[in-house]
Design a protein around this motif. Structure first.
Motif, mmCIF file in Angstrom:
data_model
loop_
_atom_site.group_PDB
_atom_site.id
_atom_site.type_symbol
_atom_site.label_atom_id
_atom_site.label_comp_id
_atom_site.label_asym_id
_atom_site.label_seq_id
_atom_site.Cartn_x
_atom_site.Cartn_y
_atom_site.Cartn_z
ATOM 1 N N UNK A 43 0.814 -1.208 0.000
ATOM 2 C CA UNK A 43 0.000 0.000 0.000
ATOM 3 C C UNK A 43 0.850 1.261 0.000
ATOM 4 N N UNK A 44 2.157 1.092 -0.189
ATOM 5 C CA UNK A 44 3.073 2.218 -0.022
ATOM 6 C C UNK A 44 3.191 3.105 -1.249
ATOM 7 N N UNK A 87 2.443 5.763 -16.186
ATOM 8 C CA UNK A 87 3.204 6.605 -17.116
ATOM 9 C C UNK A 87 3.139 8.082 -16.778
ATOM 10 N N UNK A 88 2.097 8.517 -16.103
ATOM 11 C CA UNK A 88 1.923 9.961 -15.893
ATOM 12 C C UNK A 88 1.813 10.374 -14.435
ATOM 13 N N UNK A 89 1.857 9.444 -13.487
ATOM 14 C CA UNK A 89 1.680 9.844 -12.093
ATOM 15 C C UNK A 89 2.366 8.868 -11.149
ATOM 16 N N UNK A 90 2.510 9.319 -9.895
ATOM 17 C CA UNK A 90 3.004 8.463 -8.822
ATOM 18 C C UNK A 90 2.241 8.801 -7.563
ATOM 19 N N UNK A 91 1.883 7.785 -6.801
ATOM 20 C CA UNK A 91 1.189 7.965 -5.529
ATOM 21 C C UNK A 91 2.022 7.409 -4.383
ATOM 22 N N UNK A 149 -1.976 9.403 -1.680
ATOM 23 C CA UNK A 149 -1.704 10.800 -2.017
ATOM 24 C C UNK A 149 -0.922 10.896 -3.320
ATOM 25 N N UNK A 150 -1.355 11.782 -4.201
ATOM 26 C CA UNK A 150 -0.653 12.025 -5.454
ATOM 27 C C UNK A 150 0.620 12.797 -5.157
ATOM 28 N N UNK A 151 1.765 12.229 -5.534
ATOM 29 C CA UNK A 151 3.052 12.835 -5.208
ATOM 30 C C UNK A 151 3.158 14.260 -5.726
ATOM 31 N N UNK A 152 2.774 14.474 -6.997
ATOM 32 C CA UNK A 152 2.943 15.787 -7.621
ATOM 33 C C UNK A 152 1.892 16.772 -7.129
ATOM 34 N N UNK A 153 0.646 16.352 -7.094
ATOM 35 C CA UNK A 153 -0.448 17.279 -6.778
ATOM 36 C C UNK A 153 -0.649 17.506 -5.289
ATOM 37 N N UNK A 154 -0.371 16.475 -4.466
ATOM 38 C CA UNK A 154 -0.717 16.553 -3.044
ATOM 39 C C UNK A 154 0.473 16.739 -2.106
ATOM 40 N N UNK A 155 1.676 16.340 -2.535
ATOM 41 C CA UNK A 155 2.790 16.291 -1.598
ATOM 42 C C UNK A 155 3.909 17.278 -1.906
ATOM 43 N N UNK A 156 4.440 17.239 -3.124
ATOM 44 C CA UNK A 156 5.564 18.125 -3.452
ATOM 45 C C UNK A 156 5.109 19.579 -3.377
ATOM 46 N N UNK A 157 5.787 20.338 -2.539
ATOM 47 C CA UNK A 157 5.431 21.745 -2.355
ATOM 48 C C UNK A 157 4.268 21.967 -1.415
ATOM 49 N N UNK A 158 3.644 20.887 -0.961
ATOM 50 C CA UNK A 158 2.482 20.999 -0.083
ATOM 51 C C UNK A 158 2.746 20.455 1.321
ATOM 52 N N UNK A 163 6.224 15.208 7.548
ATOM 53 C CA UNK A 163 4.828 14.807 7.384
ATOM 54 C C UNK A 163 4.698 13.559 6.515
ATOM 55 N N UNK A 164 5.370 13.593 5.369
ATOM 56 C CA UNK A 164 5.248 12.481 4.429
ATOM 57 C C UNK A 164 5.903 11.227 4.998
ATOM 58 N N UNK A 165 7.045 11.386 5.636
ATOM 59 C CA UNK A 165 7.708 10.253 6.267
ATOM 60 C C UNK A 165 6.791 9.601 7.293
#
Length: 278
Positions: A7-8, A13-17, A21-30, A35-37
């Motif tokens: 579940x990690x 091709x276009x995203x990573x979770x 949580x969507x890495x690009x939309x939800x985590x990076x810069x947010x 928190x993520x760790x």
């Protein structure tokens, strides 16, 4: 046998979770690294109190000077400077039951006290058993900080100020500390890893995962030791100091044998003229 699942992380091709949580939309810069760790390890969002506790733990455990982990990292980096990750990994192997990672050992004792029908009697049994065996009691004592470890004082004060926490682990540690002083007839400090055991327990980190937070924290400190090694190397000095300081005994001939024994050591007084040598 059922097929294992994870579940990690998932990616296409276009995203990573990371989990859900969507890495690009939800985590990076947010979100912050902490928190993520925490989310990845604990499988739940980090509350503000979790962030404060974990940040305090990570800062506390990151550095402690030229300890075995740092010495190992410096020596391996000296031997293989192209392999930074190998040098860090070698230092992390020293995070265990004697150095840095002792919060796990202490947490096992706190778990026993919390689960006991008679916590005070259980605490006394733990301490009396350790004294009878002349065993070190994890979470207590420090070779430098006396009468108290200033880190533990600050960490426990921060934790006790967090009204959201139940306080069971801190109370168990305080009970154990009072019993230690009573049984030994003198004050023995709670050390930093003892405080860390109670802190991580308060936010629900399982005992068997606690040492992982020490590994994460100390990895950053070991990278700092490599950064210093690149500009002010001490690995060879450590090696040569040990080579001279530990004498060879046997039938072979040592380059550091009789000649070294006859010559004045740094900071010693030369019997020939009574002057201190640099």
């Amino acid at each position: 046998m059922a097929t294992p699942v994870t579940r990690l992380c998932a990616h296409d091709l276009t995203s990573m979770h990371y989990r859900d949580a969507n890495l690009v939309d939800d985590l990076i810069g947010q979100r912050s690294f902490t928190e993520v760790m925490f989310m990845q390890i604990m499988n739940r969002p980090a509350r503000p109190v979790d962030m404060r506790i974990v940040d305090a733990v990570l800062i506390t455990l990151m550095e402690h000077g030229l300890t075995p982990s740092a010495i190992a990292t410096r020596l391996i980096y000296m031997s293989a400077p192209e392999n930074l990750q190998g040098a860090v990994a070698s230092g992390l192997l020293a995070v265990g039951s004697q150095f840095v990672g002792t919060m796990e050992n202490c947490s096992e004792l706190l778990d026993r006290i919390i689960a006991a029908g008679d916590p005070a009697q259980t605490a006394r049994g733990i301490v009396e058993d350790a004294r009878r065996r002349r065993a070190h009691l994890p979470g207590f004592g420090h070779h430098l900080h006396k009468p108290d470890d200033p880190r533990a004082i600050k960490l426990l004060a921060l934790t006790e100020a967090e009204t959201e926490l139940k306080g069971d682990h801190v109370r168990a540690l305080r009970l154990l500390a009072g019993t230690v002083d009573e049984v030994y007839g003198r004050h023995i400090t709670i050390n930093a890893t003892g405080a860390v055991a109670a802190m991580l327990g308060e936010i629900g980190v399982p005992t068997r995962l606690m040492r992982g937070f020490a590994v994460i924290s100390r990895a950053a400190g070991l990278v700092a030791h490599i950064a210093e090694e690149q500009t002010d190397p001490s690995g060879r000095f450590i090696w040569e100091t040990i080579d001279h300081a530990i004498p060879y005994v046997g039938k072979g001939r040592s380059a550091h044998g009789a000649a070294d024994a006859a010559s004045p050591q740094p900071g010693s007084t030369d019997a020939r003229d009574g002057k201190e040598r640099p």
